[in-house]
Design an enzyme around this catalytic site. Structure first.
Site, PDB file in Angstrom:
ATOM      1  N   HIS A  65       0.811  -1.222   0.000  1.00 21.03           N
ATOM      2  CA  HIS A  65       0.000   0.000   0.000  1.00 21.03           C
ATOM      3  C   HIS A  65       0.842   1.268   0.000  1.00 21.03           C
ATOM      4  CE1 HIS A  65       0.373  -0.141   4.531  1.00 21.03           C
ATOM      5  NE2 HIS A  65       0.438   1.168   4.344  1.00 21.03           N
ATOM      6  N   ASP A 113      -0.348  -7.735   1.404  1.00 18.33           N
ATOM      7  CA  ASP A 113       0.186  -6.374   1.438  1.00 18.33           C
ATOM      8  C   ASP A 113       1.712  -6.414   1.511  1.00 18.33           C
ATOM      9  OD1 ASP A 113       0.408  -3.639   1.613  1.00 18.33           O
ATOM     10  OD2 ASP A 113      -0.340  -3.504   3.682  1.00 18.33           O
ATOM     11  N   SER A 207       4.466   2.172   8.152  1.00 21.53           N
ATOM     12  CA  SER A 207       4.111   1.129   7.190  1.00 21.53           C
ATOM     13  C   SER A 207       5.335   0.613   6.451  1.00 21.53           C
ATOM     14  CB  SER A 207       3.123   1.684   6.167  1.00 21.53           C
ATOM     15  OG  SER A 207       1.852   1.845   6.718  1.00 21.53           O
ATOM     16  N   GLY A 208       5.367  -0.704   6.257  1.00 18.19           N
ATOM     17  CA  GLY A 208       6.462  -1.304   5.502  1.00 18.19           C
ATOM     18  C   GLY A 208       7.646  -1.724   6.337  1.00 18.19           C
TER      19      GLY A 208
END
Length: 263
Positions: A65, A113, A207-208
């Site tokens: 994402h 994801d 995120s990530g």
């Protein structure tokens, strides 16, 4: 500008224009997590940041994402950073040549994801820039295991910021907690993680980033639930190990002149 992706009962830990820090954590010892990558993502006039981690000198793992944007996307990776607002001698800034999003990634449910980023050139491995091992397909992480998370995400719901890498310990939770909050939680491909006291959490901008248990990456920061700091959902790396290895093999073939993948 922060782009919010509104989902049923869920929010994505989307990147923030300007990095911050983890909630309830502490500043990491400079360069103690040499696998960490800081991602700068440009899509049109919009700018985002995310976390990621180096798994091979030419490859970084992150959340799909982060790069799933409308139109063309440009991604730059900074390795060897502690303070991302300074030009530290340890830093290596490398453009991303290719973003490989998992073919079954869903922006609605956030299943699968995961994205693999091929760097335009190999990172120079040294004391400040190193790769981290990933969990293989047969490795799981048990409920109750305490794992480390690091990132440059926001430090509070009030969106306080800092420039340095932060870290926090989070516990792997019983999966029924996440299943009760969302029917879209997938046990095979996701990990339920968090702090029961709701004082520690990944947040926007994290995120990530990797969930590191016993010095190995088991998860990737994916998403949380609306108006809640607990629990959070991480992508389960072991479920995707074969796909990751296939892509890494393809990356290597691309570097060989005359190989089938380079034609």
């Amino acid at each position: 500008m922060l782009l919010l992706l509104l989902l049923t009962n869920a929010f994505v830990l989307l990147p923030w224009a300007g990095a911050g820090r983890i909630i309830g954590g502490q500043e990491a010892k400079p360069h103690s997590r040499p696998y960490m990558a800081f991602l700068e993502i440009t899509s049109g006039i919009q700018f985002y940041t995310c976390g990621g981690f180096l798994i091979r000198p030419d490859a970084v793992l992150s959340a799909a994402h982060c790069v799933d944007k409308e139109g063309s996307v440009k991604v730059t990776v900074t390795l060897g950073a502690h303070n991302i607002r300074r030009e530290e001698p340890s830093q290596q800034t490398i453009p991303v040549e290719e973003c490989v999003i998992h073919p079954e990634y869903s922006r609605e449910s956030l299943e699968n994801d995961i994205v693999l980023l091929k760097l335009a050139k190999n990172a120079t491995i040294n004391k400040n820039v190193q790769c981290i091992s990933i969990a293989n397909k047969n490795e799981g992480v048990r409920e109750g295991t305490k794992c480390d998370l690091s990132g440059w995400g926001l430090t509070s719901r009030e969106e306080d910021e800092t420039d340095v890498l932060r870290e926090v310990k989070l516990k792997v939770q019983n999966e029924t907690i996440c299943q009760q909050l969302s029917p879209k939680y997938e046990r095979q491909s996701m990990i339920c993680v968090g702090d029961e006291n709701r004082k520690k959490s990944a947040y926007k901008g994290d995120s990530g980033g990797p969930l590191v248990c016993n010095e190995k990456a088991y998860g990737i920061v994916s998403h949380g639930y609306a108006c809640r700091l607990f629990p959070e959902v991480f992508t389960r790396i072991s479920y995707f190990e074969l796909w990751i290895r296939e892509q890494l093999k393809r990356f290597s073939l691309q570097d060989i002149p005359g190989s089938p993948s380079s034609d």
